[in-house]
Design an enzyme around this catalytic site. Structure first.
Site, PDB file in Angstrom:
ATOM      1  N   TYR A 238       0.827  -1.212   0.000  1.00 48.51           N
ATOM      2  CA  TYR A 238       0.000   0.000   0.000  1.00 48.51           C
ATOM      3  C   TYR A 238       0.861   1.261   0.000  1.00 48.51           C
ATOM      4  O   TYR A 238       0.731   2.114  -0.889  1.00 48.51           O
ATOM      5  CB  TYR A 238      -0.932  -0.028   1.217  1.00 48.51           C
ATOM      6  CG  TYR A 238      -1.626   1.292   1.502  1.00 48.51           C
ATOM      7  CD1 TYR A 238      -2.450   1.885   0.544  1.00 48.51           C
ATOM      8  CD2 TYR A 238      -1.477   1.930   2.724  1.00 48.51           C
ATOM      9  CE1 TYR A 238      -3.096   3.083   0.801  1.00 48.51           C
ATOM     10  CE2 TYR A 238      -2.125   3.126   2.993  1.00 48.51           C
ATOM     11  CZ  TYR A 238      -2.929   3.703   2.035  1.00 48.51           C
ATOM     12  OH  TYR A 238      -3.558   4.889   2.301  1.00 48.51           O
ATOM     13  N   LYS A 242       1.467   3.889  -3.147  1.00 51.06           N
ATOM     14  CA  LYS A 242       1.031   5.275  -2.947  1.00 51.06           C
ATOM     15  C   LYS A 242       2.211   6.238  -3.123  1.00 51.06           C
ATOM     16  O   LYS A 242       2.043   7.340  -3.662  1.00 51.06           O
ATOM     17  CB  LYS A 242       0.416   5.453  -1.560  1.00 51.06           C
ATOM     18  CG  LYS A 242      -0.941   4.801  -1.385  1.00 51.06           C
ATOM     19  CD  LYS A 242      -2.015   5.373  -2.294  1.00 51.06           C
ATOM     20  CE  LYS A 242      -2.527   6.713  -1.826  1.00 51.06           C
ATOM     21  NZ  LYS A 242      -3.658   7.202  -2.658  1.00 51.06           N
TER      22      LYS A 242
END
Length: 487
Positions: A238, A242
């Site tokens: 994640y 990002k």
């Protein structure tokens, strides 16, 4: 900047919002319609097979949520006609070029009319499939900035929602600074995003050619994501994807004014439109929920480690103030929307409030009997956690293995359940360890300048210093979890 000037910045504006069925985007849509009913249009990008399906998702997953009850009460019988004039679902998918909008008339209409864009779409699971996370968190950011540059009107502002944890596991004070293209968290290494995209396609093709089923492909993609993230210094897929999304936003924006918002752990609403609204168990909430159900009475956490939490409505307030402040500036601005610098809390507060709340307000089991909760045991290291798991799960598993075949058949269900629980708990512990042992805190000098523009008691405030965390968890957040998650 006066409060009325901030709100008037959205009058007669057309805003395109991605991730519109997600938690933050819903709060933004409700808020902007309530405080600025003269906003012109909100185009919500929704993944759906056709327009009717998109309208159904808009109705079921957004407008029917209790979050909109204050707005419904405000407009009464005119609510449906009001939102019908303001909200327009758009069938699309930001994983694809032109945001996956196949209707050319709609695409051209957006390029002609959109003044502002909010990219709130994200794949947030720490161990999401690498191919999925790359397409949404990284490639999605590329497609959004590309779409913004094609708008015929000069884009007033593009706000990209990221996460404070793109910093990885850096200890000490973490600054509000951009991530350069190719920058990694490991010294003397470089990141090639094009190579990452080609690698994942290559690995997928290889798995398919070898006849791997969907479950095997999913597991392989999850493991590849974690491996590549840790290779470059990020703890999970994640935050890694990002971070790459931020790189592309900053590198490719040209003259587009971009605001990158980095919230920490987002929790339930503090006050607006009402306290305690939440959707889904968010990070540490899964521990609270399982504790309430009597499934765990232990947390992997160091009591004195700072846990950075920010209510969802405060994040949205910061988004609104930032968008109004940086309209048409042709610049890049980074904001940490966090609490660790000015009003930090520790993990022992989560353990303590969870125990106190559910001791006084126990949940019930499937037979309607109150579930008795024990005081939370904080395991302060992975070594201690592994020892605890050994006695709780591993040794009983070995004992069951040693029994004869007849007894093993009898205890097969218990064995499988223990084995599944053991693997699941250990996997979660490894994913969350970087955060429960996190030794950093977030500088928010830029965000502080935004905060100073609004009164701490206004309906656009996001100053966490006004929050009594013990009271917040006892009277707002945990009751919100009970109502909206445990139900």
């Amino acid at each position: 900047m006066a409060l009325d000037h901030i709100i008037s910045s959205f009058q007669d504006k057309t805003i395109l919002i991605t991730g519109s069925t997600g938690y933050l985007a819903k709060i933004f849509v409700e808020k902007i319609l309530r405080v600025q009913p003269e906003v012109k249009k909100l185009f919500l990008l929704i993944r759906a097979s056709d327009l009717n399906s998109a309208k159904n998702r808009l109705h079921d997953e957004i407008l029917q949520k209790e979050l909109f009850k204050v707005l419904r009460e405000k407009h009464g019988t005119g609510f449906d006609s009001f939102v019908g004039e303001k909200i327009f679902p758009v069938v699309g998918d930001l994983r694809h070029q032109s945001l996956g909008i196949k209707d050319l008339d709609i695409r051209n209409k957006l390029w002609r009319e959109v003044d502002m864009i909010i990219n709130a779409a994200a794949a947030t699971s720490f161990d999401e499939r690498y191919d999925v996370a790359l397409k949404i968190n990284t490639l999605g950011a590329f497609h959004v900035i590309d779409f913004a540059k094609k708008c015929e009107r000069r884009m007033e502002v593009l706000l990209h929602v990221s996460t404070a944890y793109v910093s990885g596991n850096e200890p000490g004070l973490i600054m509000e600074k951009p991530i350069k293209l190719g920058e990694t968290l490991i010294p003397n290494t470089h990141l090639d995003i094009d190579f990452k995209l080609k690698l994942v396609e290559s690995e997928l093709e290889k798995a398919r050619n070898e006849g791997a089923d969907e479950k095997t492909q999913r597991l392989a993609m999850k493991m590849l994501g974690l491996k590549r993230a840790r290779l470059h210094g990020w703890p999970n897929t994640y935050t890694f994807t990002k971070a790459m999304g931020e790189m592309l936003m900053g590198h490719l924006r040209e003259e587009v004014p971009v605001v990158i918002m980095r919230p920490s752990i987002i929790a339930s609403t503090f006050s607006d439109p009402f306290p305690g609204w939440i959707e889904g168990a968010r990070t540490f909430d899964s521990l609270i929920v399982n504790f309430a159900k009597g499934k765990v009475n232990y947390f992997l956490a160091k009591p004195n480690v700072i846990m950075d939490v920010i209510p969802g409505d405060m994040v949205v307030n910061a988004m609104i103030v930032a968008m109004a402040t940086h309209r048409s500036e042709s610049s890049l601005h980074i904001y940490h929307v966090t609490s660790s610098t000015w009003n930090p809390i520790n993990y022992d507060l989560i353990a303590d409030t969870s125990h106190r709340y559910f001791s006084r307000n126990p949940c019930c089991d499937e037979r309607g009997r109150p579930i008795v909760v024990k005081k939370v045991l904080l395991l302060t290291s992975m070594t201690q956690f592994r020892w605890h798991m050994t006695f709780l799960y591993y040794l009983p598993l070995q004992i069951l293995k040693l029994v004869n075949k007849v007894l093993l058949q009898k205890f097969r269900l218990q064995y499988n359940k223990l084995n599944t629980n053991y693997n699941y708990v250990m996997h979660l512990a490894e994913l969350y360890e970087p955060y429960v042992c996190f030794k950093g805190w977030f500088d928010d000098l830029n965000a502080g300048k935004l905060r100073s523009m609004v009164s701490p008691r206004s309906n656009l405030a996001f100053d966490t210093q006004i929050i009594d965390w013990d009271d917040y968890f006892m009277t707002i957040h945990i009751p919100g979890l009970v109502k909206y998650v445990l139900k």
